[in-house]
Design a protein around this motif. Structure first.
Motif, PDB file in Angstrom:
ATOM      1  N   ALA A  62      43.215  51.260  34.223  1.00 23.35           N
ATOM      2  CA  ALA A  62      44.556  50.433  34.480  1.00 23.35           C
ATOM      3  C   ALA A  62      44.425  49.858  35.861  1.00 23.35           C
ATOM      4  O   ALA A  62      44.777  48.569  35.858  1.00 23.35           O
ATOM      5  N   MET A  63      44.151  50.545  36.816  1.00 19.90           N
ATOM      6  CA  MET A  63      44.181  49.809  38.123  1.00 19.90           C
ATOM      7  C   MET A  63      43.072  49.037  38.402  1.00 19.90           C
ATOM      8  O   MET A  63      43.296  47.748  38.904  1.00 19.90           O
ATOM      9  N   ALA A  65      41.730  47.126  35.813  1.00 20.56           N
ATOM     10  CA  ALA A  65      41.991  45.749  35.018  1.00 20.56           C
ATOM     11  C   ALA A  65      43.197  44.950  35.958  1.00 20.56           C
ATOM     12  O   ALA A  65      42.950  43.754  35.954  1.00 20.56           O
ATOM     13  N   GLY A  66      44.091  45.407  36.746  1.00 20.27           N
ATOM     14  CA  GLY A  66      44.761  44.742  37.444  1.00 20.27           C
ATOM     15  C   GLY A  66      43.817  43.895  38.664  1.00 20.27           C
ATOM     16  O   GLY A  66      44.414  42.888  38.974  1.00 20.27           O
ATOM     17  N   ILE A  67      43.106  44.649  39.263  1.00 19.57           N
ATOM     18  CA  ILE A  67      42.391  44.050  40.200  1.00 19.57           C
ATOM     19  C   ILE A  67      41.332  43.063  39.777  1.00 19.57           C
ATOM     20  O   ILE A  67      41.333  41.819  40.300  1.00 19.57           O
ATOM     21  N   ASN A  68      40.739  43.301  38.579  1.00 13.17           N
ATOM     22  CA  ASN A  68      39.793  42.239  37.670  1.00 13.17           C
ATOM     23  C   ASN A  68      40.618  41.140  37.316  1.00 13.17           C
ATOM     24  O   ASN A  68      40.059  39.795  37.613  1.00 13.17           O
ATOM     25  N   ALA A  69      41.864  41.337  37.197  1.00 13.39           N
ATOM     26  CA  ALA A  69      42.808  40.307  36.750  1.00 13.39           C
ATOM     27  C   ALA A  69      43.009  39.443  37.834  1.00 13.39           C
ATOM     28  O   ALA A  69      43.109  38.178  37.794  1.00 13.39           O
ATOM     29  N   GLU A  70      43.531  39.898  38.759  1.00  6.37           N
ATOM     30  CA  GLU A  70      43.603  39.304  40.115  1.00  6.37           C
ATOM     31  C   GLU A  70      42.663  38.577  40.818  1.00  6.37           C
ATOM     32  O   GLU A  70      42.945  37.445  41.166  1.00  6.37           O
ATOM     33  N   TRP A  71      41.407  39.140  40.893  1.00  6.57           N
ATOM     34  CA  TRP A  71      40.492  38.544  41.784  1.00  6.57           C
ATOM     35  C   TRP A  71      39.472  37.857  40.822  1.00  6.57           C
ATOM     36  O   TRP A  71      38.716  37.065  41.212  1.00  6.57           O
ATOM     37  N   ARG A  72      39.302  38.147  39.869  1.00  5.47           N
ATOM     38  CA  ARG A  72      38.301  37.595  38.749  1.00  5.47           C
ATOM     39  C   ARG A  72      38.797  36.829  37.562  1.00  5.47           C
ATOM     40  O   ARG A  72      38.111  36.159  36.566  1.00  5.47           O
ATOM     41  N   ASN A  73      40.065  36.872  37.484  1.00  3.47           N
ATOM     42  CA  ASN A  73      40.805  36.381  36.265  1.00  3.47           C
ATOM     43  C   ASN A  73      40.352  36.825  34.923  1.00  3.47           C
ATOM     44  O   ASN A  73      40.334  36.224  33.850  1.00  3.47           O
ATOM     45  N   GLN A  74      40.057  38.184  34.959  1.00  2.49           N
ATOM     46  CA  GLN A  74      39.668  38.778  33.872  1.00  2.49           C
ATOM     47  C   GLN A  74      40.405  40.017  33.636  1.00  2.49           C
ATOM     48  O   GLN A  74      40.189  40.999  34.246  1.00  2.49           O
ATOM     49  N   PRO A  75      41.576  40.031  32.724  1.00  2.00           N
ATOM     50  CA  PRO A  75      42.470  41.118  32.649  1.00  2.00           C
ATOM     51  C   PRO A  75      42.084  42.336  32.048  1.00  2.00           C
ATOM     52  O   PRO A  75      42.714  42.577  30.743  1.00  2.00           O
ATOM     53  N   LYS A  76      40.741  42.897  32.373  1.00  7.77           N
ATOM     54  CA  LYS A  76      40.362  43.968  31.577  1.00  7.77           C
ATOM     55  C   LYS A  76      39.741  44.943  32.739  1.00  7.77           C
ATOM     56  O   LYS A  76      39.061  44.463  33.720  1.00  7.77           O
ATOM     57  N   PRO A  77      39.575  46.158  32.161  1.00  4.56           N
ATOM     58  CA  PRO A  77      38.798  46.938  33.058  1.00  4.56           C
ATOM     59  C   PRO A  77      37.102  46.628  33.245  1.00  4.56           C
ATOM     60  O   PRO A  77      36.697  46.320  32.286  1.00  4.56           O
ATOM     61  N   THR A  78      36.624  46.717  34.338  1.00  3.47           N
ATOM     62  CA  THR A  78      35.229  46.896  34.403  1.00  3.47           C
ATOM     63  C   THR A  78      34.776  48.291  35.151  1.00  3.47           C
ATOM     64  O   THR A  78      35.380  48.786  35.789  1.00  3.47           O
ATOM     65  N   ASN A  79      33.446  48.201  35.294  1.00  2.00           N
ATOM     66  CA  ASN A  79      32.850  49.548  35.893  1.00  2.00           C
ATOM     67  C   ASN A  79      32.873  49.795  37.494  1.00  2.00           C
ATOM     68  O   ASN A  79      33.253  50.575  37.890  1.00  2.00           O
ATOM     69  N   VAL A  80      32.548  48.517  37.991  1.00  3.40           N
ATOM     70  CA  VAL A  80      32.516  48.283  39.343  1.00  3.40           C
ATOM     71  C   VAL A  80      32.958  46.994  39.948  1.00  3.40           C
ATOM     72  O   VAL A  80      32.344  46.098  39.179  1.00  3.40           O
ATOM     73  N   LEU A  81      33.468  47.006  40.986  1.00  2.92           N
ATOM     74  CA  LEU A  81      33.816  45.473  41.852  1.00  2.92           C
ATOM     75  C   LEU A  81      33.512  46.086  43.137  1.00  2.92           C
ATOM     76  O   LEU A  81      33.857  46.956  43.586  1.00  2.92           O
ATOM     77  N   SER A  82      33.096  44.880  43.607  1.00  4.52           N
ATOM     78  CA  SER A  82      32.654  45.021  45.328  1.00  4.52           C
ATOM     79  C   SER A  82      33.466  43.790  46.051  1.00  4.52           C
ATOM     80  O   SER A  82      33.444  42.703  45.493  1.00  4.52           O
ATOM     81  N   PHE A  83      34.084  44.035  47.134  1.00  6.13           N
ATOM     82  CA  PHE A  83      34.500  43.080  47.942  1.00  6.13           C
ATOM     83  C   PHE A  83      33.982  43.237  49.550  1.00  6.13           C
ATOM     84  O   PHE A  83      34.289  43.975  50.050  1.00  6.13           O
ATOM     85  N   LEU A 103      35.297  51.643  41.936  1.00  8.24           N
ATOM     86  CA  LEU A 103      35.061  52.273  40.532  1.00  8.24           C
ATOM     87  C   LEU A 103      36.111  52.699  39.697  1.00  8.24           C
ATOM     88  O   LEU A 103      37.096  53.239  40.188  1.00  8.24           O
ATOM     89  N   ALA A 104      35.599  52.494  38.235  1.00  8.67           N
ATOM     90  CA  ALA A 104      36.973  52.801  37.134  1.00  8.67           C
ATOM     91  C   ALA A 104      36.511  54.201  36.517  1.00  8.67           C
ATOM     92  O   ALA A 104      35.369  54.076  35.701  1.00  8.67           O
ATOM     93  N   ARG A 105      36.854  55.194  36.516  1.00 13.53           N
ATOM     94  CA  ARG A 105      36.538  56.436  36.003  1.00 13.53           C
ATOM     95  C   ARG A 105      36.251  56.410  34.432  1.00 13.53           C
ATOM     96  O   ARG A 105      35.262  56.639  34.088  1.00 13.53           O
ATOM     97  N   GLU A 106      37.591  55.741  33.586  1.00 13.06           N
ATOM     98  CA  GLU A 106      37.184  55.853  32.186  1.00 13.06           C
ATOM     99  C   GLU A 106      36.091  55.031  31.677  1.00 13.06           C
ATOM    100  O   GLU A 106      35.281  55.383  30.985  1.00 13.06           O
ATOM    101  N   THR A 107      36.126  53.754  32.334  1.00 13.91           N
ATOM    102  CA  THR A 107      34.889  53.035  31.803  1.00 13.91           C
ATOM    103  C   THR A 107      33.492  53.534  32.275  1.00 13.91           C
ATOM    104  O   THR A 107      32.590  53.479  31.331  1.00 13.91           O
ATOM    105  N   ILE A 108      33.561  54.236  33.336  1.00 13.68           N
ATOM    106  CA  ILE A 108      32.154  54.771  33.603  1.00 13.68           C
ATOM    107  C   ILE A 108      31.871  55.842  32.707  1.00 13.68           C
ATOM    108  O   ILE A 108      30.612  56.237  32.213  1.00 13.68           O
ATOM    109  N   GLU A 109      32.845  56.716  32.578  1.00 18.09           N
ATOM    110  CA  GLU A 109      32.620  57.828  31.516  1.00 18.09           C
ATOM    111  C   GLU A 109      32.123  57.364  30.181  1.00 18.09           C
ATOM    112  O   GLU A 109      31.230  57.812  29.521  1.00 18.09           O
ATOM    113  N   ARG A 110      32.825  56.364  29.806  1.00 16.24           N
ATOM    114  CA  ARG A 110      32.654  56.003  28.292  1.00 16.24           C
ATOM    115  C   ARG A 110      30.888  55.074  28.462  1.00 16.24           C
ATOM    116  O   ARG A 110      30.306  55.340  27.542  1.00 16.24           O
ATOM    117  N   GLU A 111      31.058  54.463  29.359  1.00 15.84           N
ATOM    118  CA  GLU A 111      29.478  53.727  29.562  1.00 15.84           C
ATOM    119  C   GLU A 111      28.531  54.960  29.683  1.00 15.84           C
ATOM    120  O   GLU A 111      27.368  54.654  28.944  1.00 15.84           O
TER     121      GLU A 111
END
Length: 179
Positions: A62-63, A65-83, A103-111
């Motif tokens: 959830a967190m 997805a919010g960061i990804n929506a704000e910074w990359r205009n992609q409102p979904k979770p991803t495994n890793v983002l770097s700033f 890092l996003a825990r659930e996405t990492i576990e799923r992948e």
């Protein structure tokens, strides 16, 4: 490979169930140390004279997805983002703060389950991947992706991990000119 530049790591558990953060810190430091050594020794990457800082932010989907929506205009979770703290191109001198890896825990576990690999191995790969992004490496263009993937694979092999882009066994015998 001998030791590389020392990295200072700050970890913030912002969301999600991350378990033993001490074990995760040891895993992250091993990945960052291997990546820094490889970049310094194999890629000629300069490092500052003092231990630069990397911030590792541990999130949930959830967190992220919010960061990804704000910074990359992609409102979904991803495994890793770097700033990156400062824009950098490979080979440029970084500042005292390299930046944040999230890092996003659930996405990492799923992948990891989908890939049939241990969660710790996937986390290690994503930390290395995120660290390379802090130095300006990217994978948008094919030639850049090939370069970045070759460096990632080499770093992971130095840690005894398999090639995340193909091979199922560690690629400890990959020649330098295979990049």
């Amino acid at each position: 490979m001998s030791a590389g530049p020392e990295i200072s790591l700050e970890i913030a558990v912002e969301a999600g169930e991350w378990g033993d953060v001490t074990a995760l810190e040891a895993l992250a430091l091993a990945a960052l140390d291997a990546a820094a050594a490889d970049l310094a020794q194999r890629e000629g990457q300069p490092f500052p004279g003092h231990p630069p800082e990397v911030s590792l932010v541990l999130a949930d989907d959830a967190m992220m997805a919010g960061i990804n929506a704000e910074w990359r205009n992609q409102p979904k979770p991803t495994n890793v983002l770097s700033f990156p703290a400062f824009p950098l191109v490979p080979g440029g001198m970084p500042g005292p703060m390299f930046g944040d890896i999230i890092l996003a825990r659930e996405t990492i576990e799923r992948e990891a389950a989908e890939l049939g690999k241990p969660v710790d191995a996937h986390i290690t790969h994503l930390i290395v991947h995120g660290f390379l992004h802090l130095f300006g490496y990217d994978h948008i263009e094919n030639n850049d992706a090939e370069k970045m993937e070759a460096i990632e694979t080499r770093i992971l092999a130095s840690l005894g991990l398999s090639d995340p882009y193909g091979d199922t066994e560690p690629v400890l015998h990959r020649r330098d000119d295979d990049r």
